[in-house]
Design an enzyme around this catalytic site. Structure first.
Site, mmCIF file in Angstrom:
data_model
loop_
_atom_site.group_PDB
_atom_site.id
_atom_site.type_symbol
_atom_site.label_atom_id
_atom_site.label_comp_id
_atom_site.label_asym_id
_atom_site.label_seq_id
_atom_site.Cartn_x
_atom_site.Cartn_y
_atom_site.Cartn_z
ATOM 1 N N GLU A 157 1.497 -0.363 -4.933
ATOM 2 C CA GLU A 157 0.532 0.641 -5.378
ATOM 3 C C GLU A 157 1.256 1.901 -5.833
ATOM 4 O O GLU A 157 1.719 2.698 -5.019
ATOM 5 C CB GLU A 157 -0.422 0.988 -4.236
ATOM 6 C CG GLU A 157 -1.575 1.852 -4.699
ATOM 7 C CD GLU A 157 -2.254 2.586 -3.557
ATOM 8 O OE1 GLU A 157 -1.610 2.873 -2.527
ATOM 9 O OE2 GLU A 157 -3.444 2.894 -3.716
ATOM 10 N N ASP A 190 0.820 -1.202 0.000
ATOM 11 C CA ASP A 190 0.000 0.000 0.000
ATOM 12 C C ASP A 190 0.864 1.266 0.000
ATOM 13 O O ASP A 190 1.871 1.331 0.717
ATOM 14 C CB ASP A 190 -0.861 -0.015 1.282
ATOM 15 C CG ASP A 190 -1.840 1.130 1.345
ATOM 16 O OD1 ASP A 190 -2.784 1.141 0.546
ATOM 17 O OD2 ASP A 190 -1.651 2.039 2.198
#
Ligand code: NOJ
Length: 527
Positions: A261, A197
């Protein structure tokens, strides 16, 4: 031996919204285990689970207060182990979310860190003295300043996202070690990989210089976060060095893979593909999400990717996720179908957001029902992510067969027609397009591991390419226009799949006389 991840089709599950096995209106891990046969039948070869860790759920699990456990809302660690075992039994690999940039404000590390200036964990987060104003102009993605004044020690801490998500200080080696051990904890439990993330936020300028203003900012149209360029708080080169260290940790285990990401154009993505050796990491390629609807743009984009990567790299294509409006809403059903056809016939690792395979659309959420903190912080600008996170539509039963209780977010109004059960019975459904192509990706060597090359056509409404392996040559032709288009390519072959979803009949087609219907796609194996 071919590595599993080079062509894995990954199905993203947002656990709150997939399947509720215990009737509390919220999906859970046991619910995912129960639905593994569906994922197997769909033809996905891996799942990625969005966060299920203990969390106050202010950002729905992206605010973790214990990296090494399962939130009771989703079940227990035994449920997790059961899910991994059942997935592996079905030959499905498991990716989990890894959230290195920030913890929850309720994580014991932060509770210690904020407790006093000389706490041993003080430097695990990013603290600045209170000199009467915020330390600099860095912003939070979710609105307002990124600095929060903490009354306990009268100092500011930095948060790239919510104030309840303080950023870890990745310049501290103890943080690095503790977070690498989180990877090992889950690798020891058998996970096959991670989705990292917010990786580009991890490092900040050590001098804390102000970010420059964005000269192209358009007030009222663009997100207020874009008033600045995030030169000093985002995208620092140290990110890649740490990514390499993560790869080293994964290298301690066998056959693992990571995706991270990154929202960036292709030139900025390439170093992320190349940083690890062997190539066990790819950045997400999110560019299709915002690509103008134009066959030439798509072709040029795929060519740019292919020209920069080798067969050792794993390209990937994302059409949607839990942060973006659903593809069927952005583009409409016919274009979404064509795009899925493209995604599933390209090389590499397609990511399928749960529900996109049945054409789920965004569900309008009334402001009083908003759950997403982004919508609550910056209301009315359309940033809310709830519409794309609504419960999976399994059947025409009450609550779409997702739960026996009222779900945490409303169900789409059209769930009676748009659901897994109904589409399974309809040979021309979106679901059958996915199933046919995912099966073809396993069965046909050229789709499974073949090389890509574009085919030149004079017709700019068409995008055609070939995939070739061993003796097999496949042609994929896509009509991006809302008009019929004659194809005029040389070759005769067997039609393996079309966008109308029907399973392959053994029909032969002459590509020179083929006429594609609006938004139609064909996959043909040359004789
Ligand atoms: C990206 C995640 O996908 C998003 O859902 C989350 O809010 C932010 N990172 C912060 O973790």
């Amino acid at each position: 031996m071919e590595k599993w991840y080079r062509n894995a089709a990954v199905y993203q599950i947002y656990p709150r919204s997939f399947y509720d096995s215990n009737g509390d209106g919220i999906g859970d891990l046991a619910g995912i285990t129960e639905k593994l046969p569906y994922i197997k039948d769909l033809g996905a070869s891996a799942i990625w689970l969005s966060p299920f860790y203990p969390s106050p759920m202010i950002d729905f699990g992206y605010d973790v207060c214990n990296y090494n456990d399962v939130d009771p809302i989703f079940g227990t660690i035994a449920d997790f182990d059961g899910l991994v075992a059942a997935a592996h039994e079905s030959d499905i690999r498991v990716f989990i979310d890894y959230i290195p940039n920030h913890t929850s404000h309720l994580h014991p590390w932060f509770i210690e860190s904020r407790s006093s200036k000389n706490n041993p964990k003080r430097d695990w987060y990013i603290w600045k003295e209170n000199e009467g104003e915020v330390p600099n102009n860095w912003l939070s993605v979710f609105g307002g300043s990124g600095w929060e004044l903490d009354p306990i020690t009268d100092c500011y801490y930095f948060h790239s996202f919510l104030k309840e998500q303080p950023d870890l200080n990745w310049r501290n080696p103890q943080v690095q070690n503790a977070m690498k051990n989180v990877l090992r904890f889950w690798l020891d439990r058998g996970v096959d990989g991670f989705r990292i993330d917010a990786i580009y936020f991890m490092y900040k300028d050590p001098e804390f210089r102000d970010n420059p203003l964005n000269p192209n900012y358009q007030p009222g149209i663009m997100d207020p976060y874009q008033t600045h360029l995030h030169t000093y708080s985002f995208g620092l080169p140290e990110t890649l060095d740490m990514l390499k260290e993560f790869c080293d940790v994964l290298g301690e285990y066998k056959d693992t893979f990571m995706v991270s990401e990154v929202y960036a154009p292709v030139p900025d993505l390439i170093p992320f593909f190349k940083i690890c050796s062997p190539r066990i990491h790819s950045p997400f390629n999110m560019n299709l999400i915002s690509m103008p609807w134009d066959a030439v743009c798509y072709r040029e984009h795929i060519e740019e990717i292919e020209e920069n990567l080798t067969m050792e790299d794993t390209p990937n294509y994302v059409l949607g996720n839990h942060d973006r409006s659903r593809v069927a809403t952005r583009l409409g059903p016919s274009r979404a179908r064509l795009l899925a056809f493209l995604q599933l016939t390209l090389r590499g690792m397609p990511f399928i957001y749960y529900g996109d395979e049945i054409g789920m659309e965004d569900v309008p959420i009334k402001s009083e029902d908003a759950q997403d903190p982004w919508e609550k912080n910056v209301p009315g600008m359309g940033f809310g992510r709830d519409p794309a996170r609504t419960p999976m539509q399994w059947s025409a039963k009450k609550f779409a067969g997702f739960s026996s209780a009222k779900p945490w977010l409303p169900i789409a109004e059209n769930y009676v027609e748009r659901n897994v059960e109904a589409e399974s019975k309809d040979a021309s459904s979106m679901l059958n397009v996915y199933k046919t192509l995912l099966k073809a990706r396993k069965d046909l060597p050229a789709l499974h591991h073949g090389a890509y090359s574009s085919i030149t056509t004079d017709n700019h409404a068409l995008y055609a390419f070939e995939r070739v392996a061993e003796e097999e040559k496949l042609i994929i032709i896509l009509n991006f226009s809302d008009q019929e288009q004659p194809v005029h390519l040389l070759g005769i072959g067997e039609v393996i799949a079309t966008t109308d979803g029907r399973p392959a009949e053994t029909t032969t087609t002459d590509l020179n006389s083929l006429v594609l219907q609006p938004f139609e796609g064909y996959l043909v194996r040359l004789s």
